[in-house]
Scaffold this active site. Structure first.
Site, short mmCIF file in Angstrom:
data_model
loop_
_atom_site.label_atom_id
_atom_site.label_comp_id
_atom_site.label_asym_id
_atom_site.label_seq_id
_atom_site.Cartn_x
_atom_site.Cartn_y
_atom_site.Cartn_z
N CYS A 100 0.86 -1.18 0.00
CA CYS A 100 0.00 0.00 0.00
C CYS A 100 0.89 1.23 0.00
CB CYS A 100 -0.88 -0.01 1.24
SG CYS A 100 -1.98 1.41 1.37
N GLU A 143 -8.79 -1.20 -2.06
CA GLU A 143 -9.07 0.24 -2.24
C GLU A 143 -10.33 0.66 -1.50
OE1 GLU A 143 -6.78 2.06 -3.20
OE2 GLU A 143 -5.56 0.41 -3.98
NI NI Z 1 -3.71 1.05 -0.05
#
Ligand code: NI
Length: 177
Positions: A100, A143
């Site tokens: 991420c 997401e």
């Molecule tokens: Ni992320």
């Protein structure tokens, strides 16, 4: 538009629940999406959620063509998804490595639903309705979690499977995050 700083884990704004978008096709929404696309492509990400650049709206973008961070992943179409709703098609889950942009330099083994339907809207308010599996399904779940203040480390079942890329995968080329 502009490459924006990506908030990192520990910033309280990543833990907030984002608000729905109530108007489509506005200059403000287009500007937000342009910033998100510039930021995601500059960092070579597979996806980005608006809260990651400090905007608490239910907007995500994602897409993977040939991404050196995900060499084994099937391509995922470039997508704008606003006010998304995810419905798993069954309860089967699998685990795979995720990274991420808000948790730079790290990877973790994360369980996700294998198959799901997602619905939402693009920047013009046109319905997006897809049934997907595998890596595409994983990216969408990752997401959309950002919109509810959830970062992937919060879903890891075995924290021994969470660490720095260079230590987890010695000898692999370093990732971009
Ligand atoms: Ni992320």
């Amino acid at each position: 538009m502009a490459i924006k700083p990506v908030l990192r884990m520990g910033d309280d704004r990543l833990l907030q629940k984002a608000r729905p978008v109530d108007r489509y096709g506005t200059p403000e929404l287009r500007a937000l999406l342009a910033d998100m696309e510039d930021t995601m492509s500059a960092l070579n990400g597979a996806g980005l959620a608006a809260p990651q650049i400090g905007i608490g709206l239910r907007v995500v973008i994602f897409g993977v063509t040939e991404n050196p961070r995900y060499p084994d992943a099937a391509p995922v179409p470039k997508t704008v998804l606003i006010n998304p709703v995810i419905t798993p098609l069954d309860m089967e889950m699998d685990e795979d490595w995720e990274g991420c942009l808000s948790v730079p330099g790290m990877r973790g083994l994360v369980p996700r639903y294998c198959r799901l339907r997602y619905r939402g809207f693009d920047e013009n308010g046109t319905l997006v309705d897809r049934t997907v599996d595998g890596f595409h399904a994983r990216v969408v779940q990752h997401e959309c979690d950002h919109l509810d203040g959830i970062l992937y480390p919060m879903r890891i079942r075995d924290l021994r499977k969470f660490g720095f890329i260079e230590e987890l995968f010695p000898g692999d080329p370093p990732g971009d995050d």
